[in-house]
Design a protein around this motif. Structure first.
Motif, PDB file in Angstrom:
ATOM      1  N   LYS A  91     -49.815 -33.516  -0.678  1.00 58.64           N
ATOM      2  CA  LYS A  91     -51.110 -34.065  -1.084  1.00 58.64           C
ATOM      3  C   LYS A  91     -50.960 -35.520  -1.521  1.00 58.64           C
ATOM      4  CE  LYS A  91     -55.209 -32.962  -3.794  1.00 58.64           C
ATOM      5  NZ  LYS A  91     -55.855 -32.015  -4.735  1.00 58.64           N
ATOM      6  N   ILE A  92     -49.900 -35.796  -2.271  1.00 62.03           N
ATOM      7  CA  ILE A  92     -49.639 -37.173  -2.721  1.00 62.03           C
ATOM      8  C   ILE A  92     -49.360 -38.088  -1.529  1.00 62.03           C
ATOM      9  CG2 ILE A  92     -48.020 -38.625  -4.006  1.00 62.03           C
ATOM     10  CD1 ILE A  92     -47.675 -36.210  -5.943  1.00 62.03           C
ATOM     11  N   SER A  93     -48.580 -37.575  -0.553  1.00 58.62           N
ATOM     12  CA  SER A  93     -48.180 -38.384   0.600  1.00 58.62           C
ATOM     13  C   SER A  93     -49.242 -38.445   1.693  1.00 58.62           C
ATOM     14  CB  SER A  93     -46.878 -37.828   1.195  1.00 58.62           C
ATOM     15  OG  SER A  93     -45.858 -37.782   0.214  1.00 58.62           O
ATOM     16  N   GLY A  94     -50.232 -37.553   1.612  1.00 58.59           N
ATOM     17  CA  GLY A  94     -51.276 -37.543   2.628  1.00 58.59           C
ATOM     18  C   GLY A  94     -50.836 -36.922   3.938  1.00 58.59           C
ATOM     19  N   TYR A  95     -50.091 -35.819   3.856  1.00 61.68           N
ATOM     20  CA  TYR A  95     -49.641 -35.106   5.044  1.00 61.68           C
ATOM     21  C   TYR A  95     -50.331 -33.750   5.132  1.00 61.68           C
ATOM     22  CZ  TYR A  95     -45.984 -38.551   5.935  1.00 61.68           C
ATOM     23  OH  TYR A  95     -45.313 -39.706   6.228  1.00 61.68           O
ATOM     24  N   PRO A  96     -50.325 -33.125   6.338  1.00 58.96           N
ATOM     25  CA  PRO A  96     -50.958 -31.805   6.494  1.00 58.96           C
ATOM     26  C   PRO A  96     -50.430 -30.806   5.457  1.00 58.96           C
ATOM     27  CG  PRO A  96     -50.333 -32.693   8.626  1.00 58.96           C
ATOM     28  CD  PRO A  96     -49.739 -33.603   7.590  1.00 58.96           C
ATOM     29  N   PRO A  97     -51.318 -29.948   4.960  1.00 59.42           N
ATOM     30  CA  PRO A  97     -52.668 -29.651   5.436  1.00 59.42           C
ATOM     31  C   PRO A  97     -53.766 -30.527   4.816  1.00 59.42           C
ATOM     32  CG  PRO A  97     -52.074 -28.091   3.745  1.00 59.42           C
ATOM     33  CD  PRO A  97     -50.885 -28.986   3.923  1.00 59.42           C
ATOM     34  N   PHE A  98     -53.391 -31.639   4.166  1.00 59.65           N
ATOM     35  CA  PHE A  98     -54.388 -32.484   3.497  1.00 59.65           C
ATOM     36  C   PHE A  98     -54.877 -33.626   4.383  1.00 59.65           C
ATOM     37  CE2 PHE A  98     -51.699 -30.549   0.270  1.00 59.65           C
ATOM     38  CZ  PHE A  98     -52.655 -29.888  -0.489  1.00 59.65           C
ATOM     39  N   SER A  99     -54.351 -33.712   5.587  1.00 61.22           N
ATOM     40  CA  SER A  99     -54.808 -34.732   6.536  1.00 61.22           C
ATOM     41  C   SER A  99     -54.536 -34.253   7.949  1.00 61.22           C
ATOM     42  CB  SER A  99     -54.077 -36.060   6.287  1.00 61.22           C
ATOM     43  OG  SER A  99     -52.702 -35.925   6.609  1.00 61.22           O
ATOM     44  N   ARG A 100     -55.194 -34.903   8.893  1.00 60.30           N
ATOM     45  CA  ARG A 100     -54.963 -34.653  10.311  1.00 60.30           C
ATOM     46  C   ARG A 100     -54.202 -35.836  10.880  1.00 60.30           C
ATOM     47  NH1 ARG A 100     -55.648 -29.427  11.878  1.00 60.30           N
ATOM     48  NH2 ARG A 100     -57.579 -28.564  11.052  1.00 60.30           N
ATOM     49  N   LEU A 101     -53.094 -35.554  11.546  1.00 63.97           N
ATOM     50  CA  LEU A 101     -52.257 -36.624  12.088  1.00 63.97           C
ATOM     51  C   LEU A 101     -52.391 -36.710  13.606  1.00 63.97           C
ATOM     52  CD1 LEU A 101     -48.918 -36.004  10.137  1.00 63.97           C
ATOM     53  CD2 LEU A 101     -50.858 -37.439   9.464  1.00 63.97           C
ATOM     54  N   ILE A 102     -52.299 -37.935  14.102  1.00 66.82           N
ATOM     55  CA  ILE A 102     -52.201 -38.181  15.541  1.00 66.82           C
ATOM     56  C   ILE A 102     -51.028 -39.138  15.741  1.00 66.82           C
ATOM     57  CG2 ILE A 102     -53.315 -39.041  17.624  1.00 66.82           C
ATOM     58  CD1 ILE A 102     -56.017 -38.492  16.291  1.00 66.82           C
ATOM     59  N   LEU A 103     -50.008 -38.672  16.438  1.00 65.98           N
ATOM     60  CA  LEU A 103     -48.832 -39.497  16.693  1.00 65.98           C
ATOM     61  C   LEU A 103     -48.965 -40.140  18.068  1.00 65.98           C
ATOM     62  CD1 LEU A 103     -46.004 -40.393  15.706  1.00 65.98           C
ATOM     63  CD2 LEU A 103     -45.072 -38.420  16.942  1.00 65.98           C
ATOM     64  N   LEU A 104     -48.963 -41.472  18.077  1.00 63.92           N
ATOM     65  CA  LEU A 104     -49.047 -42.240  19.319  1.00 63.92           C
ATOM     66  C   LEU A 104     -47.664 -42.796  19.636  1.00 63.92           C
ATOM     67  CD1 LEU A 104     -52.303 -44.285  18.535  1.00 63.92           C
ATOM     68  CD2 LEU A 104     -52.137 -42.079  19.732  1.00 63.92           C
ATOM     69  N   THR A 105     -47.147 -42.461  20.798  1.00 66.03           N
ATOM     70  CA  THR A 105     -45.834 -42.950  21.218  1.00 66.03           C
ATOM     71  C   THR A 105     -46.002 -43.839  22.443  1.00 66.03           C
ATOM     72  OG1 THR A 105     -44.766 -40.934  20.395  1.00 66.03           O
ATOM     73  CG2 THR A 105     -43.495 -42.304  21.905  1.00 66.03           C
ATOM     74  N   PHE A 106     -45.620 -45.111  22.297  1.00 67.13           N
ATOM     75  CA  PHE A 106     -45.733 -46.098  23.380  1.00 67.13           C
ATOM     76  C   PHE A 106     -44.356 -46.278  24.012  1.00 67.13           C
ATOM     77  CE2 PHE A 106     -48.950 -46.912  20.230  1.00 67.13           C
ATOM     78  CZ  PHE A 106     -50.088 -47.246  20.952  1.00 67.13           C
ATOM     79  N   GLU A 107     -44.289 -46.215  25.343  1.00 65.85           N
ATOM     80  CA  GLU A 107     -43.001 -46.325  26.036  1.00 65.85           C
ATOM     81  C   GLU A 107     -43.065 -47.356  27.170  1.00 65.85           C
ATOM     82  OE1 GLU A 107     -41.761 -42.542  27.484  1.00 65.85           O
ATOM     83  OE2 GLU A 107     -41.320 -41.722  25.498  1.00 65.85           O
ATOM     84  N   LYS A 108     -42.065 -48.229  27.188  1.00 65.14           N
ATOM     85  CA  LYS A 108     -41.921 -49.210  28.269  1.00 65.14           C
ATOM     86  C   LYS A 108     -40.534 -49.824  28.163  1.00 65.14           C
ATOM     87  CE  LYS A 108     -44.271 -53.160  30.412  1.00 65.14           C
ATOM     88  NZ  LYS A 108     -45.290 -54.211  30.262  1.00 65.14           N
TER      89      LYS A 108
END
Length: 681
Positions: A584-601
């Motif tokens: 809850k303090i860190s803002g991680y699930p289940p208190f938030s929804r995460l979307i991880l974007l991985t860019f590759e090139k």
């Protein structure tokens, strides 16, 4: 002209292309509009043809030149309207093209492909076999090519694979045949016969489950199995259907006899290696039959089972429930979506040590306990904490204990391979893959050591001297192969000693042992992921549930560690409550929804990704956004491509990520979108 327009019928078709849209086609007017949603169609698309699914009836399309469908190959819809709604919601939630989502939701045998040269449709080939390792380590393996050895390692790491998985990983048919011929792997036909049936424990009655969300963590796996039979009996009697998911095919094969003995031809089994003709037959049967029971893997969730009233997800914490290709859905979430669509549906999230998210559902009273009880209090073996020394994995006292005690032993290494990596003290660096820039893991073959990259699989010759400074290299860490070697050298070929790398996802596959030795589960605490503590808690508790007499943990954590404290006091809530506070303090699930974007090139930097993100934010006029990064991924390079990540927290305008995907594609950057990632590294 008006009469002609009245007769024309238009439909929206989802096609397996990386475009976030459907396509409009004409359809002959003799089809009834109310029978078209969910039908499979064969259509022309650009300079080829494709298999698609009708998702909507289109009214008064604006386009002038609209192509007509080629045919409808099935007598009935593949999906019901409810499940088309599910596919749309999965596509929207996981930001996955609807055509790709629908394509991979249906059986492979229905995913026809068009051959432009022959101008014929290619139907999927039946794959009725599964391949499992016949050896426990690479020690003693002789006369294998590099490709065959890599395939053997791949099968050993996964435990069981299908031919399609082998092909997707880039291995050839000849390498597969070589391993079968040498006896290094087993080829099994997935035929479930009556002579394999076992008598289940006595069934005392039927257990109804009302609609709602339930958490079931009060009993061990085999006890839970009996409860599932009770629940399914009640459902079947009332014409309602049950779906039970397991994390692996091995687990399904283990539980099949219990269900078959009770349910007979009411029981259906569904997972990828089943022959395609059989899968299609099962699919359409389950659409029509009520009161069925299905056991399968997560792909079973998309079968439009008639009168489905109960979904049970066994070992719900398992990473096997997270799909690793687009759509990157999580079975737990898809089950929740089905629960919302089917108003009278019940979901049961089951496991001995539940996920933090499941415990949170209980705490918030969103979910209910299916049966009350504390699983840790069901066992009472002695628990011994012993200091772990990386220089001496198993000391003489432990080895003598294993050698002299008469009971059976289980050793859990929590690691694969022989050792973690080679390190140069003078250069202060590990020996790394020249393509992926990660430390090379040490393995053995025929008693000889070699190095291998865990991402691209490239092998390197083992070296004792640093090529840069000519300093002797040091082996760091250990793996299952080193433990096997140490035990064999000291004890010999003693029976009743099993050595495995982990217990996760194997609750139905592992028996109880007199003595269990858990070797340095601390590794989970060093994973750069918010679920590290949870993984450690499960790693120390699961072996305890498999122990009869004494459970020994080789660790550098003391009784003050929250996970060990919870185990010693047999109070799992000690861990869960503390972990929820941290998240809850860190803002991680289940208190938030995460979307991880991985860019590759190949040529990519955090500065370029930062510029891209800002360009997207400005172009889309996004005012409220909370994100971390860009930062180098934990594995910074993969197959010579740089990997940069951005972590979005509670981003509400998910549809705008589609334009970020398009913007990245224009710049030649591959973007992987992972909604609700199980890992953030």
């Amino acid at each position: 002209m008006k009469e002609k327009e009245d007769k024309e019928l238009f439909v929206e078709v989802a096609l397996p292309v990386s475009l976030f849209m459907t396509f409009t086609y004409k359809i002959p007017s003799y089809y009834e509009a109310n029978q078209l949603i969910g039908r499979r169609v064969l259509v022309p698309f650009r300079n080829t043809k494709m298999t698609g699914i009708i998702t909507d009836i289109s009214c008064n399309p604006e386009y002038k030149k609209i192509k007509q469908i080629e045919s409808l190959p099935d007598k009935e819809p593949v999906f019901t309207e409810e499940y088309i709604k599910l596919i749309k919601q999965v596509s929207e939630y996981y930001i996955s093209p609807i055509g790709i989502t629908a394509y991979y939701a249906m059986p492979e045998g229905l995913r026809w492909k068009y051959n432009k040269k022959t101008q014929k449709w290619i139907k999927a080939v039946s794959e009725e076999k599964v391949y499992t390792p016949a050896v426990v380590s690479l020690s003693g393996i002789q006369r294998l090519s590099e490709k065959s050895l890599r395939l053997l390692e791949f099968i050993m790491e996964n435990g069981e694979v299908t031919k399609s998985q082998i092909k997707e990983a880039g291995f050839s048919e000849s390498s597969l045949k070589t391993l079968i011929k040498r006896g290094y792997i087993k080829e099994e036909k997935l035929i479930f016969t009556e002579d394999r049936l076992k008598q289940p424990d006595k069934i005392f009655g039927e257990s109804p489950v009302e609609k709602g969300i339930y958490i079931y963590n009060s009993e061990p796996a085999k006890k839970r199995l009996n409860k599932y039979i009770h629940i399914s009996l009640k459902n079947t009697k009332e014409g309602r259907s049950t779906l039970i998911l397991f994390p692996s095919i091995k687990a399904i094969k283990e539980v099949f006899p219990y269900f078959k003995k009770v349910f007979g031809d009411k029981l259906f089994v569904y997972f990828d290696p089943i022959p395609e003709k059989e899968k299609i037959k099962i699919w359409f049967n389950l659409k029509k039959l009520q009161g069925s029971i299905t056991i399968g893997t997560h792909s079973s969730l998309f079968i439009p089972i008639k009168n489905l009233s109960t979904i049970i997800i066994e070992e719900e914490y398992s990473e096997a429930y997270k799909n690793q290709r687009t759509p990157r859905y999580d079975a737990r979430r898809v089950a929740a979506l089905i629960h919302k669509i089917k108003e009278k549906n019940a979901i049961i999230y089951s496991s001995s040590i539940p996920s933090v998210e499941s415990y949170y559902l209980l705490k918030k009273k969103i979910g209910k306990e299916l049966f009350k009880g504390n699983i840790l209090k069901r066992k009472n073996p002695k628990i011994t904490l012993r200091k772990f020394s990386p220089e001496q994995i198993l000391d003489r006292k432990i080895l003598d204990f294993i050698k002299n005690e008469s009971g059976n032993f289980l050793l859990i290494t929590n690691r694969k391979g022989y050792a973690s990596f080679l390190y140069c003290n003078r250069c202060e660096d590990e020996i790394k893959c020249d393509r992926c820039d990660i430390p090379l893991k040490i393995y053995t073959k025929n008693g000889e050591k070699y190095l291998r990259c865990e991402i691209c699989g490239k092998k390197y010759t083992y070296k004792q001297i640093c090529s840069e400074c000519e300093t002797p290299l040091k082996e760091v860490g250990f793996g299952i192969e080193k433990v096997e070697k140490s035990v064999k050298e000291y004890i010999g070929e003693k029976e009743k000693i099993d050595i495995i790398s982990n217990l996760s996802g194997k609750e139905f596959l592992t028996n109880e042992y007199d003595y269990v030795i858990n070797i340095n589960p601390d590794i989970f605490l060093y994973i750069p992921d918010f679920r590290g503590e949870e993984s450690f808690f499960r790693a120390v508790c699961m072996p305890y549930l498999k122990t009869k007499k004494e459970y020994i943990i080789l660790t550098n954590q003391g009784k003050e560690n929250i996970s060990i404290n919870a185990l010693l006091n047999k109070k799992p809530e000690i861990f869960y409550n503390e972990e929820l506070k941290k998240r809850k303090i860190s803002g991680y699930p289940p208190f938030s929804r995460l979307i991880l974007l991985t860019f590759e090139k190949k040529e990519l930097s955090t500065e370029k990704v930062e510029k891209l993100i800002k360009q997207w934010i400005n172009k889309e006029k996004i005012n409220n956004i909370n994100y971390e990064g860009p930062f180098l991924a934990y594995h910074q390079t993969a197959r010579e491509r740089k990997r940069i990540q951005v972590l979005l927290k509670d981003f509400k305008e998910k549809e705008k990520i589609i334009n970020l995907y398009r913007l990245s594609s224009k710049k030649g950057i591959k973007l992987i979108i992972d909604v609700d990632p199980r890992k953030i590294f």
